[in-house]
Design an enzyme around this catalytic site. Structure first.
Site, PDB file in Angstrom:
ATOM      1  N   HIS A   8      -6.560 -19.006  31.748  1.00  0.00           N
ATOM      2  CA  HIS A   8      -5.176 -18.640  32.059  1.00  0.00           C
ATOM      3  C   HIS A   8      -4.266 -18.906  30.868  1.00  0.00           C
ATOM      4  O   HIS A   8      -4.555 -19.743  30.001  1.00  0.00           O
ATOM      5  CB  HIS A   8      -4.685 -19.428  33.280  1.00  0.00           C
ATOM      6  CG  HIS A   8      -4.674 -20.910  33.075  1.00  0.00           C
ATOM      7  ND1 HIS A   8      -3.660 -21.566  32.403  1.00  0.00           N
ATOM      8  CD2 HIS A   8      -5.559 -21.868  33.449  1.00  0.00           C
ATOM      9  CE1 HIS A   8      -3.911 -22.858  32.375  1.00  0.00           C
ATOM     10  NE2 HIS A   8      -5.063 -23.079  33.002  1.00  0.00           N
ATOM     11  N   GLU A  78      -9.901 -25.439  38.720  1.00  0.00           N
ATOM     12  CA  GLU A  78     -10.152 -26.484  37.728  1.00  0.00           C
ATOM     13  C   GLU A  78     -10.693 -27.739  38.418  1.00  0.00           C
ATOM     14  O   GLU A  78     -10.525 -27.927  39.624  1.00  0.00           O
ATOM     15  CB  GLU A  78      -8.842 -26.802  36.990  1.00  0.00           C
ATOM     16  CG  GLU A  78      -8.946 -27.809  35.866  1.00  0.00           C
ATOM     17  CD  GLU A  78      -9.911 -27.389  34.771  1.00  0.00           C
ATOM     18  OE1 GLU A  78     -11.137 -27.585  34.959  1.00  0.00           O
ATOM     19  OE2 GLU A  78      -9.452 -26.897  33.726  1.00  0.00           O
TER      20      GLU A  78
END
Length: 199
Positions: A8, A78
């Site tokens: 990202h 994550e």
């Protein structure tokens, strides 16, 4: 199959050097620009399918780089950093440098956090599921730790041996065809080099 791995773009917490883990933080203005800059590269390569973390910073990156109808999954989130969530990296390092470096190496778990091995297992279960279906270029939009887990599992690169993955960068692995997985590209950015990427 080729795995196109995109981290990202810069998030608001990346910009202030705070650990995010699974906190749902959006992109910064710079992060949006970074993702937009990568869009023509992704379009030029092309992809047959896309899979993405469901957190905002990743889903927005996926949209901005042109991911077509990605499958969103929490299994590509994550690693959970537990009590370190939202803490400035500099504060963590000042408090316990060895613990921070151990976390980066996958050998230390912050209080309330997620162990590296189960994290890598959940990430790679998504990849294994995707590998069952023929596809030339699979686009995986995710997080830096997710990419490091994939590099460890398929290339044998220990997390301690992989520098932080740059925001809105492209890495690529060639998979299958009876050959060992091969790293084709790492940390590619369309307009610059990044040697000091944030965690």
């Amino acid at each position: 199959m080729r795995l196109l791995l995109v981290r990202h773009g810069q998030s608001e917490w990346n910009a202030s050097r705070r650990l995010q883990g699974q906190a749902d933080i959006g992109l910064s203005e710079r992060g949006r620009s970074q993702a937009d800059a990568l869009q023509s590269v992704i379009t030029g390569i092309g992809h047959c399918r896309a899979v993405s973390s469901d957190l905002r910073r990743v889903s927005e990156t996926a949209q901005r780089i042109g991911a077509e109808k990605p499958r969103f999954t929490e299994d590509l989130r994550e690693i959970d950093v537990g009590d370190w969530t939202g803490r400035p990296i500099d504060d963590i390092r000042a408090e316990d440098e060895a613990a921070y470096l151990g976390w980066r190496a996958g050998t230390f778990v912050p209080p309330g956090g997620e162990d590296w091995a189960p994290f890598a297992d959940r990430v790679c279960a998504v990849i294994e599921d995707e590998l069952r279906n023929s596809c030339q270029n699979l686009l995986v939009v995710c997080h830096g730790g997710v990419i490091r887990a994939i590099l460890q599992r398929y290339l044998g690169l220990a997390p301690a041996c992989v520098i932080p993955v740059a925001p809105a960068s492209l890495s690529a692995l060639r998979m299958g065809n009876g050959k060992l997985p091969r790293l084709e590209l790492f940390n590619y950015l369309p307009d610059s080099l990044e040697f000091g990427a944030p965690d």
